[in-house]
Design an enzyme around this catalytic site. Structure first.
Site, short mmCIF file in Angstrom:
data_model
loop_
_atom_site.label_atom_id
_atom_site.label_comp_id
_atom_site.label_asym_id
_atom_site.label_seq_id
_atom_site.Cartn_x
_atom_site.Cartn_y
_atom_site.Cartn_z
N GLU A 439 0.83 -1.22 0.00
CA GLU A 439 0.00 0.00 0.00
C GLU A 439 0.86 1.26 0.00
O GLU A 439 0.52 2.28 0.59
CB GLU A 439 -0.97 0.01 1.19
N GLY A 440 1.97 1.21 -0.71
CA GLY A 440 2.92 2.31 -0.74
C GLY A 440 3.93 2.12 0.37
O GLY A 440 3.58 2.13 1.55
#
Length: 580
Positions: A439-440
């Site tokens: 998620e980053g």
């Protein structure tokens, strides 16, 4: 592996004090979030997680997900546990009422995932991704798409996924090459043929839900290069007929499963779309605006991944406490009694235990503060919405870093027994290590903090947050000083630093900021307990908060030098010399 005990009292304290659930219940939208119901939800999902998800945690790690003849199979017990999860309505807690949800605050959905994930982190990735898909379709889907997909996603009968990453496009989503060709004629006219391959697709294939609803990023013909040319498509595993029944299998498949360090019961799939040219998808939202639509899902997921740091921290702490209580070794230093004692009596073990508890409780306080700001933003409070946007990278990055650190300390407390798999302590660390990546990555979260989030309200939103903390924490000198240091760094980054300088200092600044906000929220918990809240925590909470304020907050202050050091030294050597 030590059984999971839900930390209900600490969760309720955070929900009431940091999220402000009682204040949220004053609104018309959340009026049904009354104290008795909130307590029943927190206690109920804790009991469910301990009884249904926790017993499968070790089994899932040892046996893992397996790909057999194109179908992903989970170990025995997962199917029954997931059915119980759906039947009891836990997936629907915060989903829209008009699609079968209960319409409760997002704060309570966070609590559902916290309990489930502490019990079984790998398994909980399944509902976590579905919650994000619901969010994306609710905000960006057409009315027909909402009617077709949301009721079953909300109930959990169907699950959802997020398809961004490709083999040649990792964190640079703008480099993806999956294609969506418009269909002009035939039964699928108005839809699109999707072709491409996606990697790292969590729960991309499995046999627990009746259908899987993939949200896929792809490019239309002639779309602009980079992120400006990406569109979002909903691509079901099984076609859905007009009456809601399931039709034939769509042209998509799981090619393989990744062999991972941890979360072995979570199938991480390589997905192929359109091998036979007949993978059908529908556009979600507007052409070339897919990344904005997907970001709705990603933002939700980033909070929930930060939640995973809390989850694994709680589970590792419980495991370490049980071992330290029962493991007898050596006499207490300086004691006239030379009989061996439980290792929890030794000073350094005490230090590690208190650190684990303080970090986990600090991350939990930060999580529920963030969730409460999200709920206020959903009620139309623009200041709270901006505040939540600032806090999201803090909980995602620092929360997951904390999960890794706490799980590592858990292994250390076990000593050599922590390094062998039989105790289960190693699983917590292996499971924890993915969270700072997906998620980053946490570096991307820090970059987001010093670019997009620093620019909110001309930089005043962030500075105001730290000045508010400094003012409210005036009696806690170290915390107030750290808050002012954060305000100073934010102003320097906004007014003087180059982009390279900001990015070079982004990770230490992100950590400083997270410790500041977490310390502030822990201070509020200690004040609430002193005033009579959570009497069962009256003995422990003041000690863990004191540990955080006296030992962890000063560590945050030491990061200022790195935050403002600039980028020059990082590039003092050319890449060839650095590599050697």
């Amino acid at each position: 592996m030590t059984p999971f005990t839900p930390p209900t009292a600490d969760q309720l304290l955070a929900i009431r004090t940091n999220a402000g659930i009682d204040e949220l219940a004053q609104s018309e939208r959340f009026a049904h979030a009354e104290p008795d119901l909130v307590e029943a939800i927190v206690e109920g999902v804790g009991q469910f997680a301990a009884g249904e998800f926790a017993p499968l945690n070790r089994k899932g790690d040892l046996e893992g997900a397996k790909l057999e003849n194109g179908v992903v199979r989970l170990p025995d017990g997962f199917d029954a546990a997931y059915k119980a999860y759906v039947e009891q309505g836990w997936n629907a807690i915060a989903s829209p009422v008009e699609h079968g949800g209960q319409g409760m605050p997002f704060t309570l959905a966070c609590n559902v995932l916290e309990n489930l994930g502490a019990a079984n982190m790998a398994f909980t990735l399944l509902p976590m991704l579905s919650v994000g898909a619901i969010e994306a379709l609710e905000h960006h889907g057409s009315n027909d798409q909402k009617a077709m997909y949301l009721p079953n996603l909300v109930s959990g009968a169907w699950s959802g996924t997020m398809n961004l990453t490709e083999p040649a496009a990792g964190s640079d989503v703008g480099a993806l090459r999956s294609v969506a060709e418009p269909i002009v004629n035939g039964p699928h006219a108005g839809k699109y043929r999707i072709t491409g391959q996606k990697i790292y697709i969590t729960w991309g294939e499995h046999d627990l839900a009746e259908n899987i609803i993939h949200l896929v990023l792809a490019r239309l013909p002639g779309a602009p290069e980079g992120s400006r040319g990406i569109s979002l498509f909903v691509v079901p595993k099984y076609h859905v007929n007009e009456d809601g029944s399931l039709g034939p299998h769509n042209d998509l498949r799981c090619v393989s499963l990744e062999h991972k360090l941890g979360i072995n019961a979570s199938p991480t799939c390589v997905m192929s779309y359109g091998d036979n040219g007949e993978c059908i998808g529908e556009l979600v939202g507007h052409e070339n605006k897919g990344l904005a639509a997907m970001f709705t899902m990603m933002n939700n997921a980033r909070i929930n991944v930060g939640n995973q740091g809390v989850q694994i921290g709680e589970r590792a702490t419980q495991q370490a406490l049980a071992y330290a209580r029962d493991r007898v070794q050596s006499a207490r230093a300086g004691s006239p009694d030379k009989a061996p004692v439980a290792i929890i009596e030794h000073p350094d073990v005490r230090r590690m235990i208190l650190r684990m508890k303080a970090l986990t409780e600090g991350a939990r306080a930060l999580l529920y503060y963030c969730a409460g700001q999200v709920d206020r933003g959903n009620l139309g409070d623009e200041a709270a919405k901006a505040r939540s946007e600032i806090v999201v990278p803090l909980i995602k990055a620092w929360g997951t870093d904390i999960g890794v650190e706490v799980a590592g300390l858990g292994i250390q407390i076990h000593g050599g027994m922590g390094f062998v798999e039989e105790t289960g302590a190693a699983q917590h660390w292996r499971d924890s290590r993915i969270a700072p990546i997906y998620e980053g990555t946490n570096g991307i979260q820090a970059a987001d903090l010093v670019t997009r989030k620093l620019g909110l309200d001309g930089g005043e939103a962030m500075v105001t947050l730290f000045e508010t903390i400094a003012r409210e924490a005036a009696s806690e000198y170290a915390l107030a000083a750290l808050a002012m240091d954060c305000a100073h760094v934010a102003r320097w980054m906004r007014d003087e630093a180059s982009l390279d300088d900001r990015l070079a200092g982004s990770v230490p600044f992100c950590t400083m900021a997270a410790i500041t906000v977490a310390g502030w929220q822990l201070m509020k918990q200690a004040e609430a307990v002193a005033a009579g809240a959570a009497p069962e925590l009256a003995a422990t909470k003041p000690v863990t908060v004191r540990f955080f304020l006296d030992r962890i907050v000063p560590e945050g202050a030491g990061l200022k030098a790195g935050a403002v050091a600039g980028a020059e030294l990082l590039y003092a050597l050319p890449a060839a010399a650095l590599v050697g």
